[in-house]
Design a protein around this motif. Structure first.
Motif, mmCIF file in Angstrom:
data_model
loop_
_atom_site.group_PDB
_atom_site.id
_atom_site.type_symbol
_atom_site.label_atom_id
_atom_site.label_comp_id
_atom_site.label_asym_id
_atom_site.label_seq_id
_atom_site.Cartn_x
_atom_site.Cartn_y
_atom_site.Cartn_z
ATOM 1 N N THR A 1 40.053 34.277 -61.166
ATOM 2 C CA THR A 1 40.354 33.435 -60.010
ATOM 3 C C THR A 1 40.346 31.941 -60.295
ATOM 4 N N PRO B 1 45.668 29.665 -57.035
ATOM 5 C CA PRO B 1 46.677 30.588 -56.493
ATOM 6 C C PRO B 1 47.544 31.204 -57.583
ATOM 7 N N GLU B 2 47.806 30.446 -58.644
ATOM 8 C CA GLU B 2 48.650 30.961 -59.736
ATOM 9 C C GLU B 2 47.972 32.131 -60.446
ATOM 10 N N ASP C 1 48.114 35.158 -58.179
ATOM 11 C CA ASP C 1 49.450 35.766 -58.183
ATOM 12 C C ASP C 1 49.670 36.567 -59.458
ATOM 13 N N SER C 2 49.149 36.046 -60.575
ATOM 14 C CA SER C 2 49.266 36.771 -61.841
ATOM 15 C C SER C 2 48.531 38.104 -61.774
ATOM 16 N N PHE D 1 47.781 39.814 -58.980
ATOM 17 C CA PHE D 1 48.420 40.697 -58.005
ATOM 18 C C PHE D 1 49.744 41.255 -58.523
ATOM 19 N N SER D 2 50.335 40.590 -59.505
ATOM 20 C CA SER D 2 51.582 41.106 -60.082
ATOM 21 C C SER D 2 51.354 42.406 -60.849
ATOM 22 N N ARG E 1 42.775 40.141 -51.891
ATOM 23 C CA ARG E 1 43.082 38.747 -51.581
ATOM 24 C C ARG E 1 42.063 38.193 -50.583
ATOM 25 N N GLN F 1 40.397 35.301 -52.592
ATOM 26 C CA GLN F 1 40.988 34.018 -52.211
ATOM 27 C C GLN F 1 40.265 33.388 -51.020
#
Length: 237
Positions: free
Chosen positions: A93, A108-109, A112-113, A115-116, A186, A190
């Motif tokens: 994170t 956030p990047e 996103d990595s 969650f991909s 998330r 997050q």
């Protein structure tokens, strides 16, 4: 306000690099300001909030206090855990401390990595975490000149974090230890907030269960490493 209703932290509240502990503070299992916390308060919060066994909670609480130089009776603030003895590169994170002045902020990047790596059912599995570990490790090895790999104990810590995520936060008992919904994760990673309608594990999460899952994820990482294209080429030569 209900006792464990979510409340966002204020500007002077203390928070840690661990989304789970921050969530416990945001929901009032720990002092909401994140300050003057005893090891026994940590044990009770981890046990009550997640139904993690008191033995695991004892190890986490007292080991953490010891590593950051707190005595058994001492109190800590959550931000004290931003400490080299506990904090590690390759976080899911947050960026490596040596690579960003904003290493205390959620990226956030990086999320996103992670969650991909979800599957077709919008779930992150054990293998998703194993693949993301390799991605993050290789990224740190490439970009962070001070990073030369994680020690055995650091790997156990990292895989333990993944394992507790998979054991504590799935939305159903069937998924525990196996997979977690992206939206659920998330919410924790997050926003540091328990998902709507989320319930803690019905059965207490024990040490052998955690240890076995750590070993399984470690084995997955080793297998994935062996089957990386560059390593397969070496074998075939």
């Amino acid at each position: 306000m209900e006792k464990h209703e979510y409340q966002a932290p204020g500007p002077n509240d203390s928070r840690s690099p661990c989304p789970a502990l921050n969530s416990l503070a945001n929901h009032g299992y720990l002092p909401r300001n994140g300050k003057n916390i005893t090891a026994n308060q940590l044990i009770e919060a981890i046990n009550e909030g997640f139904n993690v066994s008191k033995f695991i909670a004892f190890i986490l609480s007292h080991a953490g206090s010891y590593l950051i130089g707190k005595t058994r009776e001492g109190e800590l603030s959550l931000e004290d855990l931003f400490n080299d003895a506990i904090e590690h590169p390759v976080s899911l994170t947050r960026p490596d401390k040596d690579l960003s002045e904003d290493y205390r902020k959620i990226s956030p990047e990086l999320l996103d990595s992670l969650f991909s790596e979800k599957n077709e059912n919008n779930k992150l599995t054990r293998k998703s975490f194993a693949r993301q570990f390799i991605k993050r490790r290789d990224q740190s090895l490439r970009d962070n000149s001070k990073f030369h790999g994680l020690s055995f104990l650091q790997k156990y810590q990292v895989f333990g974090e993944y394992s507790l995520t998979l054991l504590c936060f799935p939305g159903s008992e069937n998924g525990r230890g196996e997979e977690i919904d992206v939206d659920t994760l998330r919410s924790i990673y997050q926003f540091e907030r328990f998902p709507d309608n989320w319930k803690k594990s019905e059965s207490t999460i024990g040490l052998s269960q955690l240890h076995n899952l750590v070993g399984n994820i470690r084995d997955m990482v080793e297998d994935l490493d062996k089957n990386k294209p560059e390593n397969m080429n070496k074998i075939l030569k």
